[in-house]
Write an enzyme that holds these catalytic residues in place. Structure first.
Site, PDB file in Angstrom:
ATOM      1  N   PRO A   1      -6.724 -10.225   0.588  1.00 18.13           N
ATOM      2  CA  PRO A   1      -6.059 -10.445   1.837  1.00 18.13           C
ATOM      3  C   PRO A   1      -5.241  -9.118   2.246  1.00 18.13           C
ATOM      4  CG  PRO A   1      -4.733 -11.638   0.369  1.00 18.13           C
ATOM      5  CD  PRO A   1      -5.988 -11.197  -0.313  1.00 18.13           C
ATOM      6  N   HIS A   2      -5.225  -8.712   3.688  1.00 17.50           N
ATOM      7  CA  HIS A   2      -4.877  -7.593   4.088  1.00 17.50           C
ATOM      8  C   HIS A   2      -4.421  -7.682   5.670  1.00 17.50           C
ATOM      9  CE1 HIS A   2      -9.119  -7.175   4.540  1.00 17.50           C
ATOM     10  NE2 HIS A   2      -8.838  -6.327   5.824  1.00 17.50           N
ATOM     11  N   GLY A   3      -3.460  -6.561   5.997  1.00 12.64           N
ATOM     12  CA  GLY A   3      -3.056  -6.536   7.467  1.00 12.64           C
ATOM     13  C   GLY A   3      -2.356  -5.584   7.399  1.00 12.64           C
TER      14      GLY A   3
END
Length: 155
Positions: free
Chosen positions: A65-67
């Site tokens: 997960p990334h952002g």
């Protein structure tokens, strides 16, 4: 950008007991928020928005997960191994038990993509992932994550 630039031993969580994707993200977000003084809801909103675009469960029990966050001034990572695999809506349909969360400043541009690619390459090494699943200390996990590709067995 190397793994030690974005992840410290303090950013490693071992044997998490979570029952869902959202719960896993919440625990990781809580941990990252405590390290960065960012609001948990802002981090979680960014991650959930990214998940709505498409799953970050890349397959073989791995999720990345990334952002990006405007309030962040450097990239930060958080790694977790889970006691029991969870449904992460992964591309291969398999449950996830290793999660590497990556957050970047809004203006990180290509550096964010390079870090994401590096984490992805690192976790494509099945031998390394097998050892990560068996590791019981932050130090062991950190050492496995910072080893050069090809230095683990089972590649």
């Amino acid at each position: 950008m190397e793994i030690p630039d974005i992840l410290s031993e303090d950013g490693i969580l071992i044997s998490l007991d979570v029952g869902s994707k959202k719960q896993a993200l919440q625990v990781l977000v809580e941990h990252v928020a405590s390290q960065t003084n960012l609001a948990e809801h802002k981090i979680l909103d960014v991650l959930l928005e990214r998940e709505r675009l498409g799953t970050t469960g890349v397959g073989s029990g791995i999720a990345i997960p990334h952002g990006k966050l405007l309030e962040l001034n450097q990239m930060i990572g958080c790694f977790a191994s889970l006691n029991n695999p969870i449904d992460f809506e992964s591309l291969d349909g398999k449950p996830v038990d290793l999660i590497f969360l990556l957050l970047a400043p809004e203006l990180a541009g290509a550096d964010h993509l390079k870090a994401l690619a590096q984490v992805s390459r690192l976790l494509r090494d099945t031998g390394r992932c097998d050892m990560l699943r068996l590791a019981t200390t932050r130090e062991k996990i950190f050492n496995l994550l910072v080893q050069n590709p090809g230095t683990t067995t089972g590649r």
